[in-house]
Design a protein around this motif. Structure first.
Motif, mmCIF file in Angstrom:
data_model
loop_
_atom_site.group_PDB
_atom_site.id
_atom_site.type_symbol
_atom_site.label_atom_id
_atom_site.label_comp_id
_atom_site.label_asym_id
_atom_site.label_seq_id
_atom_site.Cartn_x
_atom_site.Cartn_y
_atom_site.Cartn_z
ATOM 1 N N ARG A 188 0.848 -1.196 0.000
ATOM 2 C CA ARG A 188 0.000 0.000 0.000
ATOM 3 C C ARG A 188 0.875 1.235 0.000
ATOM 4 O O ARG A 188 2.018 1.181 0.429
ATOM 5 C CB ARG A 188 -0.843 0.059 1.286
ATOM 6 C CG ARG A 188 -1.971 -0.934 1.298
ATOM 7 C CD ARG A 188 -2.876 -0.743 2.517
ATOM 8 N NE ARG A 188 -4.093 -1.497 2.298
ATOM 9 C CZ ARG A 188 -5.127 -1.044 1.610
ATOM 10 N NH1 ARG A 188 -5.121 0.183 1.123
ATOM 11 N NH2 ARG A 188 -6.185 -1.799 1.410
ATOM 12 N N ALA B 72 1.770 -5.577 -5.957
ATOM 13 C CA ALA B 72 0.384 -5.163 -5.753
ATOM 14 C C ALA B 72 -0.564 -6.111 -6.480
ATOM 15 O O ALA B 72 -1.631 -6.468 -5.955
ATOM 16 C CB ALA B 72 0.197 -3.729 -6.233
ATOM 17 N N SER C 59 -4.388 -4.934 -1.977
ATOM 18 C CA SER C 59 -3.276 -3.981 -2.075
ATOM 19 C C SER C 59 -3.700 -2.774 -2.901
ATOM 20 O O SER C 59 -4.651 -2.836 -3.688
ATOM 21 C CB SER C 59 -2.078 -4.654 -2.740
ATOM 22 O OG SER C 59 -2.444 -5.007 -4.046
ATOM 23 N N ASP C 60 -2.981 -1.674 -2.751
ATOM 24 C CA ASP C 60 -3.306 -0.452 -3.491
ATOM 25 C C ASP C 60 -2.052 0.425 -3.484
ATOM 26 O O ASP C 60 -1.758 1.086 -2.492
ATOM 27 C CB ASP C 60 -4.482 0.252 -2.802
ATOM 28 C CG ASP C 60 -5.025 1.397 -3.642
ATOM 29 O OD1 ASP C 60 -4.415 1.737 -4.678
ATOM 30 O OD2 ASP C 60 -6.059 1.960 -3.244
ATOM 31 N N ARG D 126 -3.847 -2.241 -8.224
ATOM 32 C CA ARG D 126 -4.611 -2.869 -7.142
ATOM 33 C C ARG D 126 -4.716 -4.369 -7.383
ATOM 34 O O ARG D 126 -4.864 -4.813 -8.523
ATOM 35 C CB ARG D 126 -6.009 -2.249 -7.060
ATOM 36 C CG ARG D 126 -5.948 -0.905 -6.346
ATOM 37 C CD ARG D 126 -7.243 -0.186 -6.323
ATOM 38 N NE ARG D 126 -7.551 0.375 -7.639
ATOM 39 C CZ ARG D 126 -8.587 1.156 -7.876
ATOM 40 N NH1 ARG D 126 -9.422 1.438 -6.919
ATOM 41 N NH2 ARG D 126 -8.795 1.643 -9.083
#
Ligand code: S3P
Length: 430
Positions: free
Chosen positions: A12, A243, A249-250, A295
């Motif tokens: 992230r 990611a 995730s981002d 993402r």
């Protein structure tokens, strides 16, 4: 040096990976050959680019380091380089050796270029052959480094039809073309990265560019300029992978170079199901850049489109790890060039995948990989920076710790990788 990476992180945040390696090398080379001053910002202070910088300093070019990533290059003009007493040591850097072959072969003084064990195994005939046709005199160790480039009065322009899509070969011949009598043309089977062409134009050099074909005219002068270096898409690719591997995730990656000759990895990861959005598209000098938002939402196996190989050539270690974590089978073909990179990347990657319990088979020009889950284990990176960084990201999806041996060469392209990866949520320790 080794790393141990534990599973479980969720990538992230917002990061900027270091500067583009290809563009950083070229900024020092062209800045040195220019008339006047060139200011470089965002320079990659990795070992490979520092080899190029030190080589030009040894040849009498004043290069000031105004900060870790800022350089001021005081150009000496095309005929201003000076002979060095000993050999130029180019370490692990194929780009330094192949591009500089074109320059050093054209000088009226001799030069010896050496490299480390990996560079000394890599094929150099692909540059020796066209340069010899241009009138250069080069001795090698059966087509490999060390290279002895003897003095010449003048080279002559040629038309070179390259058997491989290689920006290093193309750039070598074009740089030699700056010193040649008559025009020099390079034709390649697929368009390789075009940073040399873009940067030569930024320095005021006239070129004729068509798809797969570029011509440089003789008798030109480079004029110093400002070169802002984008973040390296090849380094960003490890974080795109991270990611893409982890649902939830981002990650935002800032200022990433999105030159269309380099974006194959985005196309491949998207085809596998990754969400990658681009925003704030703009240019740095003559190079397009954007911020990328990646993402995680699960990946599926694909037959990788072989027309994407040239534009993703350095990102296949990351693609192999994506394939190992995807649903179903991935097939890579048309990528035999991977066998002559910093290591034999087909073999290094397949060996590592198999050691971690993934079904994978190497083929002469690629691999067949069945997605699964990494088990805990140890892999050898074979001193290859991109193999090491790819497996580090793979650990995010493993059942237990992955130990990666021989990671020192990560500093050739990505100084500070472990720190940035930790910042992004990876659990990595030395
Ligand atoms: C590079 C070109 C590519 C790439 C290398 C850097 C360059 O090699 O693999 O990391 O800067 O020109 P080839 O041109 O030999 O494919």
């Amino acid at each position: 040096m080794n790393w141990t990476v534990s599973p479980g992180g969720v990538p992230r945040g917002t990061l900027r990976v270091p500067g583009d390696k290809s563009i950083s090398h070229r900024s020092v080379m062209l800045g040195s050959l220019a008339e006047g001053v060139t200011d470089v910002t965002g320079f990659l202070d990795g070992e490979d680019c520092l080899c190029t910088m030190k080589a030009f300093q040894a040849m009498g070019v004043r290069i000031e380091r105004l900060g870790d990533t800022r350089l001021r290059v005081h150009g000496v003009g095309l005929r201003g380089l000076k002979a060095v007493g000993g050999a130029l040591d180019l370490g692990n850097s194929g780009t330094s050796m192949r591009l500089m072959s074109g320059l050093m072969a054209a000088q009226n003084f001799g030069t010896v270029m050496v490299g480390d064990a990996s560079l000394s195994r890599r094929p150099m005939r692909r540059v020796i052959e066209p340069l010899t046709r241009m009138g250069a005199h080069i001795d090698s160790n059966d087509g490999k480094a060390p290279l002895h480039l003897h003095p010449v009065d003048r080279l002559c322009g040629i038309e070179h039809v390259s058997a491989v899509a290689s920006a290093q070969v193309k750039s070598c011949v074009l740089l030699a073309g700056l010193y040649a009598q008559g025009d020099t043309t390079v034709i390649e089977p697929e368009a390789s990265r075009d940073h040399t062409e873009r940067m030569l134009q930024a320095f005021g050099v006239r070129l004729q560019v068509a798809p797969g074909r570029v011509r440089i005219h003789d008798g030109q002068v480079l004029h110093g300029t400002a070169i802002p270096v984008p973040a390296d898409i090849s380094s960003a690719a490890f974080f795109m992978l991270a990611a893409a591997l982890v649902p939830g995730s981002d990650l935002i990656l800032q200022d990433v170079g999105i030159n269309p000759t380099r974006t194959g990895v985005i196309d491949i990861l998207r085809a596998m199901g990754a969400s990658i959005e681009m925003s704030d598209e703009r240019t740095f000098g003559g190079e397009p850049v954007a911020d990328l938002r990646v993402r995680g939402q699960g990946l599926r196996g694909v037959a990788v489109d072989p027309t994407l190989v040239a534009s993703a050539i350095d990102e296949f270690p990351a693609v192999f790890v994506a394939a190992a974590c995807a649903e179903g089978e991935t097939l890579v073909t048309g990528a035999e060039e991977l066998r002559v990179k910093e290591s034999d990347r087909i073999q290094s990657m397949v060996d590592g995948l198999v050691a971690l319990g993934i079904e994978a088979v190497a083929t002469p020009d690629g691999a067949r990989i069945r997605g699964g889950q990494f088990r805990s284990g140890q892999i050898d990176s074979h001193g290859d920076h991109r193999v090491a960084m790819s497996f580090a990201m793979g650990a995010l999806r493993a059942k237990g710790d992955i130990r990666i041996a021989d990671v020192a060469n990560v500093s050739t392209s990505f100084p500070g990788f472990a720190r940035l990866a930790t910042q992004a949520g990876l659990r990595i320790r030395l």
